[in-house]
Design a protein around this motif. Structure first.
Motif, mmCIF file in Angstrom:
data_model
loop_
_atom_site.group_PDB
_atom_site.id
_atom_site.type_symbol
_atom_site.label_atom_id
_atom_site.label_comp_id
_atom_site.label_asym_id
_atom_site.label_seq_id
_atom_site.Cartn_x
_atom_site.Cartn_y
_atom_site.Cartn_z
ATOM 1 N N UNK A 243 -10.239 -51.915 19.827
ATOM 2 C CA UNK A 243 -9.686 -50.642 19.364
ATOM 3 C C UNK A 243 -10.127 -50.368 17.929
ATOM 4 N N UNK A 244 -10.718 -49.206 17.718
ATOM 5 C CA UNK A 244 -11.075 -48.760 16.379
ATOM 6 C C UNK A 244 -10.211 -47.543 16.073
ATOM 7 N N UNK A 245 -9.170 -47.742 15.289
ATOM 8 C CA UNK A 245 -8.215 -46.671 15.049
ATOM 9 C C UNK A 245 -8.814 -45.501 14.286
ATOM 10 N N UNK A 246 -9.955 -45.705 13.653
ATOM 11 C CA UNK A 246 -10.595 -44.587 12.961
ATOM 12 C C UNK A 246 -11.112 -43.548 13.946
ATOM 13 N N UNK A 247 -11.222 -43.929 15.220
ATOM 14 C CA UNK A 247 -11.679 -42.999 16.252
ATOM 15 C C UNK A 247 -10.521 -42.285 16.950
ATOM 16 N N UNK A 248 -9.305 -42.732 16.716
ATOM 17 C CA UNK A 248 -8.165 -42.115 17.389
ATOM 18 C C UNK A 248 -7.965 -40.703 16.858
ATOM 19 N N UNK B 293 -6.583 -39.494 29.832
ATOM 20 C CA UNK B 293 -6.181 -40.864 29.486
ATOM 21 C C UNK B 293 -7.380 -41.805 29.500
ATOM 22 N N UNK B 294 -8.260 -41.650 30.506
ATOM 23 C CA UNK B 294 -9.432 -42.523 30.605
ATOM 24 C C UNK B 294 -10.382 -42.295 29.440
ATOM 25 N N UNK B 295 -10.663 -41.038 29.131
ATOM 26 C CA UNK B 295 -11.573 -40.739 28.030
ATOM 27 C C UNK B 295 -10.994 -41.184 26.689
ATOM 28 N N UNK B 296 -9.722 -40.959 26.490
ATOM 29 C CA UNK B 296 -9.090 -41.385 25.239
ATOM 30 C C UNK B 296 -9.152 -42.904 25.097
ATOM 31 N N UNK B 297 -8.886 -43.605 26.191
ATOM 32 C CA UNK B 297 -8.842 -45.061 26.119
ATOM 33 C C UNK B 297 -10.220 -45.658 25.842
ATOM 34 N N UNK B 298 -11.267 -45.089 26.464
ATOM 35 C CA UNK B 298 -12.566 -45.744 26.372
ATOM 36 C C UNK B 298 -13.564 -45.044 25.456
ATOM 37 N N UNK B 299 -13.499 -43.743 25.313
ATOM 38 C CA UNK B 299 -14.365 -43.062 24.348
ATOM 39 C C UNK B 299 -13.824 -43.240 22.935
ATOM 40 N N UNK B 300 -12.512 -43.098 22.787
ATOM 41 C CA UNK B 300 -11.873 -43.245 21.478
ATOM 42 C C UNK B 300 -11.288 -44.634 21.256
ATOM 43 N N UNK B 301 -11.429 -45.547 22.216
ATOM 44 C CA UNK B 301 -10.816 -46.890 22.191
ATOM 45 C C UNK B 301 -9.345 -46.832 21.788
ATOM 46 N N UNK B 302 -8.655 -45.788 22.242
ATOM 47 C CA UNK B 302 -7.273 -45.547 21.829
ATOM 48 C C UNK B 302 -6.318 -46.261 22.791
ATOM 49 N N UNK B 303 -5.823 -47.412 22.362
ATOM 50 C CA UNK B 303 -4.969 -48.230 23.214
ATOM 51 C C UNK B 303 -3.605 -47.600 23.472
ATOM 52 N N UNK B 304 -3.278 -46.540 22.765
ATOM 53 C CA UNK B 304 -2.021 -45.843 23.046
ATOM 54 C C UNK B 304 -2.037 -45.218 24.437
ATOM 55 N N UNK B 305 -3.223 -45.054 25.013
ATOM 56 C CA UNK B 305 -3.354 -44.437 26.337
ATOM 57 C C UNK B 305 -3.402 -45.455 27.468
ATOM 58 N N UNK B 306 -3.394 -46.745 27.141
ATOM 59 C CA UNK B 306 -3.424 -47.771 28.185
ATOM 60 C C UNK B 306 -2.227 -47.665 29.118
#
Length: 291
Positions: A30-35, A254-267
């Motif tokens: 997870x890179x929070x700078x991408x969230x 949810x899928x794009x947020x989780x894997x494009x943005x590495x946003x674990x809040x969408x897991x």
């Protein structure tokens, strides 16, 4: 509910590490700078409009190298840094208007989205895969909004033969962060070459690309994708992605947020995932769960 956790323990760590080397991306990192945007809820990913104001611009067929005319949807803000990019292909004989509803929906969630016409409405999945990649290249290198897009965080989405094209694109460019085939069609049923997190969305009553001969074999064959999921729309037809659909939108977001943005809040929306019931919107859901 059928949820398959295919990778566990040390095996999962080893396979994930290998996928990272090959694809250049780790879905676990997870890179929070991408969230982008606030913490999500089921209501926020299901809403017709997300937290970002968005607008659009059209591109003529004369200006698009390798694909047809297009519409680009993008957030109006420039204060949060760059956004992930998404290319969307329509299906066989269809124009971009059939999947255009997803453009502003994804843009309002924090993506730059290009929805395009194919060179020919009769283009096969392999050609559509090439055009998805060409559209991403145009979006990041030449488009009027290229400064808003992170060229290292890209994804593909497509309907029918466009869905088959997403698998072709992911096979050809393993650095893609996510792929989402929507009631996909392809004569090739096995995709062990794909090393991109892939959400396969099928329709229970699809008479064009039946889930038994397309979406489910696609999902089962994605053995080298670092993460994968299969969602089946209850009672839906092949053409469900051609009009606004909350289940498709919410799970794609949810899928794009989780894997494009590495946003674990969408897991939370992927694992364990949407509930399955005889009277619900989802008739089957399977996944490997994000590591």
């Amino acid at each position: 509910m059928r949820i398959r956790r295919l990778l566990t323990g040390a095996v999962a760590a080893t396979v994930t590490a290998l996928a990272t080397v090959v694809a250049g991306t780790s879905p676990a990192s997870a890179d929070e700078s991408w969230w982008r945007g606030p913490a999500p809820t089921q209501a926020s990913i299901s809403a017709a409009t997300g937290p970002f104001a968005s607008t659009s611009t059209t591109v003529s067929d004369f200006s698009t190298p390798g694909f047809g005319a297009a519409t680009i949807y993008y957030p109006t803000t420039t204060t949060q840094g760059t956004f992930g990019g998404v290319a969307i292909s329509p299906g066989y004989t269809a124009g971009r208007e059939t999947v255009a509803w997803l453009g502003p929906r994804l843009a309002s969630q924090g993506f730059v989205v290009i929805v395009f016409d194919t060179n020919s409405r009769y283009d096969q999945p392999s050609a559509r895969g090439d055009q998805l990649l060409a559209a991403l290249d145009y979006l990041t290198r030449s488009s009027s909004v290229r400064a808003r897009v992170d060229a290292n965080r890209l994804a593909v989405v497509g309907h029918s033969m466009g869905g088959g094209g997403t698998l072709e694109a992911a096979k050809d460019r393993p650095t893609l962060r996510a792929a989402v085939p929507l009631t996909g069609w392809n004569t090739d049923k096995t995709w062990p070459e794909v090393r991109t997190p892939t959400l396969v969305i099928g329709a229970e009553n699809d008479s064009v690309a039946s889930v038994s001969s397309h979406s489910i074999p696609f999902y089962n064959s994605l053995t080298n994708a670092p993460e994968r999921a299969y969602l089946e729309l209850n009672g839906a037809s092949h053409f469900a992605p051609n009009s606004p659909n909350t289940v498709i939108a919410a799970n794609t977001i949810a899928w794009l947020k989780r894997f494009v943005d590495t946003d674990t809040r969408y897991s939370q929306f992927i694992c364990p995932g949407p509930s399955v019931s005889a009277f619900g919107d989802v008739s089957d859901y399977r996944n490997t769960c994000p590591v």
